[in-house]
Design an enzyme around this catalytic site. Structure first.
Site, PDB file in Angstrom:
ATOM      1  N   ARG A 141      61.590  15.865 -15.579  1.00 27.37           N
ATOM      2  CA  ARG A 141      61.535  15.474 -16.991  1.00 27.37           C
ATOM      3  C   ARG A 141      62.850  15.752 -17.727  1.00 27.37           C
ATOM      4  O   ARG A 141      62.879  15.918 -18.942  1.00 27.37           O
ATOM      5  CB  ARG A 141      60.366  16.161 -17.708  1.00 27.37           C
ATOM      6  CG  ARG A 141      59.003  15.762 -17.181  1.00 27.37           C
ATOM      7  CD  ARG A 141      57.886  16.310 -18.054  1.00 27.37           C
ATOM      8  NE  ARG A 141      56.580  15.884 -17.557  1.00 27.37           N
ATOM      9  CZ  ARG A 141      55.873  16.549 -16.657  1.00 27.37           C
ATOM     10  NH1 ARG A 141      56.354  17.687 -16.160  1.00 27.37           N
ATOM     11  NH2 ARG A 141      54.700  16.108 -16.256  1.00 27.37           N
TER      12      ARG A 141
ATOM     13  N   LYS B 166      72.814   6.014 -23.712  1.00 28.22           N
ATOM     14  CA  LYS B 166      71.999   5.022 -23.006  1.00 28.22           C
ATOM     15  C   LYS B 166      72.190   5.176 -21.508  1.00 28.22           C
ATOM     16  O   LYS B 166      73.309   5.257 -21.016  1.00 28.22           O
ATOM     17  CB  LYS B 166      72.399   3.595 -23.406  1.00 28.22           C
ATOM     18  CG  LYS B 166      71.851   3.132 -24.735  1.00 28.22           C
ATOM     19  CD  LYS B 166      72.206   1.658 -24.938  1.00 28.22           C
ATOM     20  CE  LYS B 166      71.678   1.118 -26.242  1.00 28.22           C
ATOM     21  NZ  LYS B 166      72.054  -0.301 -26.434  1.00 28.22           N
TER      22      LYS B 166
ATOM     23  N   GLU C 259      85.380  -4.375 -24.251  1.00 27.57           N
ATOM     24  CA  GLU C 259      84.598  -3.437 -25.057  1.00 27.57           C
ATOM     25  C   GLU C 259      85.468  -2.753 -26.111  1.00 27.57           C
ATOM     26  O   GLU C 259      84.962  -2.294 -27.134  1.00 27.57           O
ATOM     27  CB  GLU C 259      83.912  -2.404 -24.165  1.00 27.57           C
ATOM     28  CG  GLU C 259      82.864  -2.975 -23.222  1.00 27.57           C
ATOM     29  CD  GLU C 259      81.542  -3.334 -23.918  1.00 27.57           C
ATOM     30  OE1 GLU C 259      81.474  -3.278 -25.158  1.00 27.57           O
ATOM     31  OE2 GLU C 259      80.580  -3.678 -23.197  1.00 27.57           O
TER      32      GLU C 259
ATOM     33  N   LYS D 127      82.256   4.230 -31.922  1.00 22.66           N
ATOM     34  CA  LYS D 127      80.923   4.223 -31.317  1.00 22.66           C
ATOM     35  C   LYS D 127      80.123   5.463 -31.712  1.00 22.66           C
ATOM     36  O   LYS D 127      78.929   5.367 -32.040  1.00 22.66           O
ATOM     37  CB  LYS D 127      81.004   4.119 -29.794  1.00 22.66           C
ATOM     38  CG  LYS D 127      79.609   4.099 -29.165  1.00 22.66           C
ATOM     39  CD  LYS D 127      79.537   3.450 -27.810  1.00 22.66           C
ATOM     40  CE  LYS D 127      78.089   3.284 -27.374  1.00 22.66           C
ATOM     41  NZ  LYS D 127      77.966   2.658 -26.039  1.00 22.66           N
TER      42      LYS D 127
ATOM     43  N   GLU E 266      68.819   2.824 -31.528  1.00 23.40           N
ATOM     44  CA  GLU E 266      69.013   1.394 -31.779  1.00 23.40           C
ATOM     45  C   GLU E 266      67.835   0.740 -32.508  1.00 23.40           C
ATOM     46  O   GLU E 266      67.319  -0.300 -32.112  1.00 23.40           O
ATOM     47  CB  GLU E 266      69.287   0.650 -30.458  1.00 23.40           C
ATOM     48  CG  GLU E 266      70.010  -0.675 -30.664  1.00 23.40           C
ATOM     49  CD  GLU E 266      70.496  -1.292 -29.366  1.00 23.40           C
ATOM     50  OE1 GLU E 266      70.001  -2.349 -28.996  1.00 23.40           O
ATOM     51  OE2 GLU E 266      71.398  -0.710 -28.724  1.00 23.40           O
TER      52      GLU E 266
ATOM     53  N   ARG F  77      72.866   0.379 -34.876  1.00 21.21           N
ATOM     54  CA  ARG F  77      73.470   0.481 -33.543  1.00 21.21           C
ATOM     55  C   ARG F  77      73.533  -0.873 -32.833  1.00 21.21           C
ATOM     56  O   ARG F  77      74.377  -1.086 -31.967  1.00 21.21           O
ATOM     57  CB  ARG F  77      72.711   1.500 -32.689  1.00 21.21           C
ATOM     58  CG  ARG F  77      73.337   1.667 -31.304  1.00 21.21           C
ATOM     59  CD  ARG F  77      72.760   2.820 -30.522  1.00 21.21           C
ATOM     60  NE  ARG F  77      73.364   2.858 -29.200  1.00 21.21           N
ATOM     61  CZ  ARG F  77      73.330   3.909 -28.382  1.00 21.21           C
ATOM     62  NH1 ARG F  77      72.718   5.020 -28.759  1.00 21.21           N
ATOM     63  NH2 ARG F  77      73.895   3.863 -27.188  1.00 21.21           N
TER      64      ARG F  77
ATOM     65  N   ASN G  78      76.372  -4.428 -29.837  1.00 21.01           N
ATOM     66  CA  ASN G  78      76.087  -5.458 -28.835  1.00 21.01           C
ATOM     67  C   ASN G  78      76.721  -6.799 -29.186  1.00 21.01           C
ATOM     68  O   ASN G  78      76.277  -7.844 -28.689  1.00 21.01           O
ATOM     69  CB  ASN G  78      74.573  -5.624 -28.675  1.00 21.01           C
ATOM     70  CG  ASN G  78      73.942  -4.443 -27.965  1.00 21.01           C
ATOM     71  OD1 ASN G  78      74.400  -4.030 -26.912  1.00 21.01           O
ATOM     72  ND2 ASN G  78      72.905  -3.880 -28.566  1.00 21.01           N
TER      73      ASN G  78
ATOM     74  N   HIS H  81      77.117  -9.452 -26.511  1.00 23.57           N
ATOM     75  CA  HIS H  81      76.302  -9.058 -25.357  1.00 23.57           C
ATOM     76  C   HIS H  81      75.107  -9.972 -25.111  1.00 23.57           C
ATOM     77  O   HIS H  81      74.643 -10.068 -23.973  1.00 23.57           O
ATOM     78  CB  HIS H  81      75.834  -7.620 -25.511  1.00 23.57           C
ATOM     79  CG  HIS H  81      76.907  -6.596 -25.298  1.00 23.57           C
ATOM     80  ND1 HIS H  81      78.076  -6.573 -26.039  1.00 23.57           N
ATOM     81  CD2 HIS H  81      76.993  -5.563 -24.422  1.00 23.57           C
ATOM     82  CE1 HIS H  81      78.830  -5.568 -25.619  1.00 23.57           C
ATOM     83  NE2 HIS H  81      78.200  -4.943 -24.644  1.00 23.57           N
TER      84      HIS H  81
ATOM     85  N   HIS I 223      75.080 -11.015 -21.467  1.00 29.80           N
ATOM     86  CA  HIS I 223      74.035 -10.633 -20.514  1.00 29.80           C
ATOM     87  C   HIS I 223      73.408 -11.856 -19.849  1.00 29.80           C
ATOM     88  O   HIS I 223      73.021 -11.808 -18.671  1.00 29.80           O
ATOM     89  CB  HIS I 223      72.949  -9.818 -21.221  1.00 29.80           C
ATOM     90  CG  HIS I 223      73.366  -8.425 -21.562  1.00 29.80           C
ATOM     91  ND1 HIS I 223      72.643  -7.604 -22.401  1.00 29.80           N
ATOM     92  CD2 HIS I 223      74.446  -7.692 -21.166  1.00 29.80           C
ATOM     93  CE1 HIS I 223      73.254  -6.433 -22.512  1.00 29.80           C
ATOM     94  NE2 HIS I 223      74.344  -6.467 -21.773  1.00 29.80           N
TER      95      HIS I 223
ATOM     96  N   HIS J  29      80.923  -7.024 -16.235  1.00 29.79           N
ATOM     97  CA  HIS J  29      80.284  -6.932 -17.548  1.00 29.79           C
ATOM     98  C   HIS J  29      81.267  -7.271 -18.674  1.00 29.79           C
ATOM     99  O   HIS J  29      80.954  -8.033 -19.581  1.00 29.79           O
ATOM    100  CB  HIS J  29      79.721  -5.526 -17.739  1.00 29.79           C
ATOM    101  CG  HIS J  29      79.139  -5.293 -19.093  1.00 29.79           C
ATOM    102  ND1 HIS J  29      78.022  -5.946 -19.560  1.00 29.79           N
ATOM    103  CD2 HIS J  29      79.532  -4.475 -20.119  1.00 29.79           C
ATOM    104  CE1 HIS J  29      77.738  -5.544 -20.784  1.00 29.79           C
ATOM    105  NE2 HIS J  29      78.638  -4.656 -21.148  1.00 29.79           N
TER     106      HIS J  29
END
Length: 252
Positions: free
Chosen positions: A11, A33, A75, A117, A127, A131, A135, A138, A142, A155
């Protein structure tokens, strides 16, 4: 992947991030993330789980192939339109130094990217709001990655091209002038990134973007530029027909 494993095992166990690519140093190592890809989409399985420490050693960047360096610059570039046009202007003036691996230029680019960031993530770690502006590019990017198969385009390459497409969509919705779209496209091209997307077909792009994590109720939501800089990126929908027009005009 390590961060995701650390978030699950017992956990949650402590972990340290030591990013060795420019893309990781300016983006994925900061913000908490963690995730892995699924055939349906990028980062579909993951968690928010902060590392104990992030160590960015710029000497590791000397080992990068040129293509990986360019991918990281995508980025870096995104932070200008969404948050800091002075940084965007600095990138325009110093892109040649960055490509030549000038350590002072890289240090400034990494530091300013992480500052932006961290400021955004500090307001919205999970997010639920602002936030999402991180993206930019993106949603289209993606779709490119998933449509071609993960790894065919890096990417950053997909995000660079995605920013061009998102800028064109912003312009068609009356949010920015074409002069800014041209300026952004030139900078992305100078970074060694593709500015035209693969010809997957508008229908396939739309299908893939509907499973993007920002989509809600089957509606695709895009990060668009509402006047460049000053954090004036917005998350909004657009008519499928208009998005299809942008895709067809921006793809090979």
């Amino acid at each position: 992947m390590t961060g995701f494993a650390a978030s699950c095992y017992l956990r949650g166990v402590p972990f340290v991030q030591i990013p060795t690519t420019l893309l990781a140093q300016v983006d994925s190592s900061v913000g908490g993330k963690t995730g892995i890809n699924h055939p349906l989409g990028k980062n579909m399985i993951g968690a928010f789980y902060q590392p104990q420490l992030v160590i960015c050693d710029l000497n590791t960047l000397k080992t990068l192939p040129h293509r990986e360096l360019s991918a990281g610059l995508a980025e870096v570039i995104k932070y200008g339109p969404i948050a800091d046009m002075a940084f965007f202007e600095w990138l325009e003036a110093n892109m040649d130094l960055l490509l030549a691996m000038d350590m002072d230029a890289l240090a400034h680019a990494v530091k300013r990217s992480c500052e932006i960031k961290a400021h955004v993530v500090g307001q919205d770690e999970r997010e639920s709001g602002i936030r999402a502006i991180l993206n930019f590019g993106h949603t289209f990017g993606h779709a490119i990655e998933a449509g071609l198969g993960f790894g065919v385009w890096l990417h950053g390459e997909a995000v660079g091209c995605g920013m061009v497409m998102a800028a064109h969509l912003s312009q068609r919705l009356g949010l920015v002038e074409m002069a800014f779209v041209h300026r952004l496209t030139v900078l992305i091209s100078r970074a060694g990134l593709p500015i035209r997307g693969p010809a997957l077909g508008a229908a396939r792009y739309l299908e893939l973007m509907r499973v993007d994590k920002k989509a809600k109720g089957g509606e695709i939501r895009f990060v668009l530029i509402d006047g460049p800089g000053a954090g004036r990126a917005v998350l909004r929908t657009a008519p499928d027909a208009l998005v299809a027009e942008v895709i067809e005009s921006c793809c090979a």
